[in-house]
Design a protein around this motif. Sequence first.
Motif, PDB file in Angstrom:
ATOM      1  N   CYS A   1      24.004  33.589  10.490  1.00  0.00           N
ATOM      2  CA  CYS A   1      22.996  34.079  11.428  1.00  0.00           C
ATOM      3  C   CYS A   1      22.586  32.940  12.353  1.00  0.00           C
ATOM      4  O   CYS A   1      22.053  31.921  11.891  1.00  0.00           O
ATOM      5  CB  CYS A   1      21.785  34.598  10.653  1.00  0.00           C
ATOM      6  SG  CYS A   1      20.429  35.125  11.715  1.00  0.00           S
ATOM      7  N   HIS A   2      22.847  33.100  13.635  1.00  0.00           N
ATOM      8  CA  HIS A   2      22.518  32.056  14.606  1.00  0.00           C
ATOM      9  C   HIS A   2      21.011  31.919  14.805  1.00  0.00           C
ATOM     10  O   HIS A   2      20.529  30.825  15.099  1.00  0.00           O
ATOM     11  CB  HIS A   2      23.218  32.338  15.937  1.00  0.00           C
ATOM     12  CG  HIS A   2      24.704  32.221  15.832  1.00  0.00           C
ATOM     13  ND1 HIS A   2      25.435  31.270  16.485  1.00  0.00           N
ATOM     14  CD2 HIS A   2      25.612  32.945  15.116  1.00  0.00           C
ATOM     15  CE1 HIS A   2      26.712  31.398  16.191  1.00  0.00           C
ATOM     16  NE2 HIS A   2      26.841  32.415  15.362  1.00  0.00           N
TER      17      HIS A   2
ATOM     18  N   PRO B   1      29.709  43.399  20.914  1.00  0.00           N
ATOM     19  CA  PRO B   1      30.447  42.134  20.951  1.00  0.00           C
ATOM     20  C   PRO B   1      29.591  41.067  21.621  1.00  0.00           C
ATOM     21  O   PRO B   1      28.776  41.376  22.485  1.00  0.00           O
ATOM     22  CB  PRO B   1      31.696  42.452  21.757  1.00  0.00           C
ATOM     23  CG  PRO B   1      31.380  43.696  22.507  1.00  0.00           C
ATOM     24  CD  PRO B   1      30.303  44.417  21.757  1.00  0.00           C
ATOM     25  N   GLU B   2      29.760  39.863  21.223  1.00  0.00           N
ATOM     26  CA  GLU B   2      28.992  38.741  21.804  1.00  0.00           C
ATOM     27  C   GLU B   2      29.617  38.320  23.102  1.00  0.00           C
ATOM     28  O   GLU B   2      30.749  38.329  23.352  1.00  0.00           O
ATOM     29  CB  GLU B   2      28.936  37.572  20.822  1.00  0.00           C
ATOM     30  CG  GLU B   2      28.181  36.380  21.291  1.00  0.00           C
ATOM     31  CD  GLU B   2      26.752  36.626  21.746  1.00  0.00           C
ATOM     32  OE1 GLU B   2      26.273  35.863  22.585  1.00  0.00           O
ATOM     33  OE2 GLU B   2      26.109  37.572  21.307  1.00  0.00           O
TER      34      GLU B   2
ATOM     35  N   SER C   1      28.239  35.408  13.101  1.00  0.00           N
ATOM     36  CA  SER C   1      29.638  34.991  13.113  1.00  0.00           C
ATOM     37  C   SER C   1      30.074  34.731  11.677  1.00  0.00           C
ATOM     38  O   SER C   1      29.261  34.776  10.753  1.00  0.00           O
ATOM     39  CB  SER C   1      29.825  33.754  13.990  1.00  0.00           C
ATOM     40  OG  SER C   1      29.012  32.696  13.555  1.00  0.00           O
TER      41      SER C   1
ATOM     42  N   GLN D   1      35.522  37.025  16.340  1.00  0.00           N
ATOM     43  CA  GLN D   1      34.502  36.705  17.331  1.00  0.00           C
ATOM     44  C   GLN D   1      33.113  37.089  16.825  1.00  0.00           C
ATOM     45  O   GLN D   1      32.970  37.908  15.931  1.00  0.00           O
ATOM     46  CB  GLN D   1      34.802  37.384  18.658  1.00  0.00           C
ATOM     47  CG  GLN D   1      34.679  38.895  18.641  1.00  0.00           C
ATOM     48  CD  GLN D   1      35.059  39.499  19.981  1.00  0.00           C
ATOM     49  OE1 GLN D   1      35.884  38.957  20.700  1.00  0.00           O
ATOM     50  NE2 GLN D   1      34.476  40.627  20.303  1.00  0.00           N
ATOM     51  N   ALA D   2      32.106  36.488  17.411  1.00  0.00           N
ATOM     52  CA  ALA D   2      30.716  36.765  17.042  1.00  0.00           C
ATOM     53  C   ALA D   2      30.314  38.148  17.542  1.00  0.00           C
ATOM     54  O   ALA D   2      30.887  38.679  18.497  1.00  0.00           O
ATOM     55  CB  ALA D   2      29.798  35.707  17.630  1.00  0.00           C
ATOM     56  N   ILE D   3      29.320  38.723  16.881  1.00  0.00           N
ATOM     57  CA  ILE D   3      28.754  40.003  17.287  1.00  0.00           C
ATOM     58  C   ILE D   3      27.242  39.859  17.370  1.00  0.00           C
ATOM     59  O   ILE D   3      26.664  38.938  16.801  1.00  0.00           O
ATOM     60  CB  ILE D   3      29.105  41.141  16.308  1.00  0.00           C
ATOM     61  CG1 ILE D   3      28.572  40.837  14.896  1.00  0.00           C
ATOM     62  CG2 ILE D   3      30.608  41.403  16.290  1.00  0.00           C
ATOM     63  CD1 ILE D   3      28.706  41.988  13.907  1.00  0.00           C
ATOM     64  N   THR D   4      26.615  40.785  18.070  1.00  0.00           N
ATOM     65  CA  THR D   4      25.157  40.877  18.110  1.00  0.00           C
ATOM     66  C   THR D   4      24.779  42.212  17.492  1.00  0.00           C
ATOM     67  O   THR D   4      25.361  43.243  17.835  1.00  0.00           O
ATOM     68  CB  THR D   4      24.630  40.783  19.551  1.00  0.00           C
ATOM     69  OG1 THR D   4      25.007  39.509  20.083  1.00  0.00           O
ATOM     70  CG2 THR D   4      23.119  40.909  19.594  1.00  0.00           C
TER      71      THR D   4
ATOM     72  N   MET E   1      17.155  41.113  17.059  1.00  0.00           N
ATOM     73  CA  MET E   1      18.525  41.034  17.540  1.00  0.00           C
ATOM     74  C   MET E   1      19.103  39.765  16.916  1.00  0.00           C
ATOM     75  O   MET E   1      18.511  38.693  17.056  1.00  0.00           O
ATOM     76  CB  MET E   1      18.576  40.964  19.063  1.00  0.00           C
ATOM     77  CG  MET E   1      18.021  42.204  19.743  1.00  0.00           C
ATOM     78  SD  MET E   1      18.897  43.725  19.346  1.00  0.00           S
ATOM     79  CE  MET E   1      20.374  43.508  20.300  1.00  0.00           C
ATOM     80  N   ARG E   2      20.229  39.896  16.243  1.00  0.00           N
ATOM     81  CA  ARG E   2      20.849  38.759  15.563  1.00  0.00           C
ATOM     82  C   ARG E   2      22.268  38.563  16.068  1.00  0.00           C
ATOM     83  O   ARG E   2      23.032  39.517  16.166  1.00  0.00           O
ATOM     84  CB  ARG E   2      20.918  38.988  14.052  1.00  0.00           C
ATOM     85  CG  ARG E   2      19.598  39.331  13.383  1.00  0.00           C
ATOM     86  CD  ARG E   2      18.728  38.094  13.237  1.00  0.00           C
ATOM     87  NE  ARG E   2      17.523  38.407  12.495  1.00  0.00           N
ATOM     88  CZ  ARG E   2      17.307  38.023  11.241  1.00  0.00           C
ATOM     89  NH1 ARG E   2      18.195  37.336  10.581  1.00  0.00           N
ATOM     90  NH2 ARG E   2      16.172  38.338  10.645  1.00  0.00           N
ATOM     91  N   THR E   3      22.615  37.335  16.377  1.00  0.00           N
ATOM     92  CA  THR E   3      24.001  36.994  16.667  1.00  0.00           C
ATOM     93  C   THR E   3      24.602  36.488  15.374  1.00  0.00           C
ATOM     94  O   THR E   3      24.041  35.586  14.733  1.00  0.00           O
ATOM     95  CB  THR E   3      24.095  35.920  17.772  1.00  0.00           C
ATOM     96  OG1 THR E   3      23.498  36.457  18.958  1.00  0.00           O
ATOM     97  CG2 THR E   3      25.533  35.546  18.056  1.00  0.00           C
TER      98      THR E   3
END
Length: 57
Positions: free
Chosen positions: A37-38, A56-57, A24, A5-8, A20-22
């Motif tokens: 990097c989203h 966690p995202e 995956s 899963q994605a994280i921030t 702040m970066r999301t």
Amino acid sequence: MDAGQAITVEYVATSGNRTMRTLSHLMLDPPYLEAWCHLRDAERAFTLSCIHSVMPE
């Protein structure tokens, strides 16, 4: 990371800028975390010591 899963993360660049970066598609390769990097819509490498928090995202 293992769950896929994605994280921030709160990331502090060498310039001192905080973002702040999301992220995956994580791959840990110390001393870096390679991820999609989203924010930048690109694959990036993040220095682990510059990551100040993980959620966690």
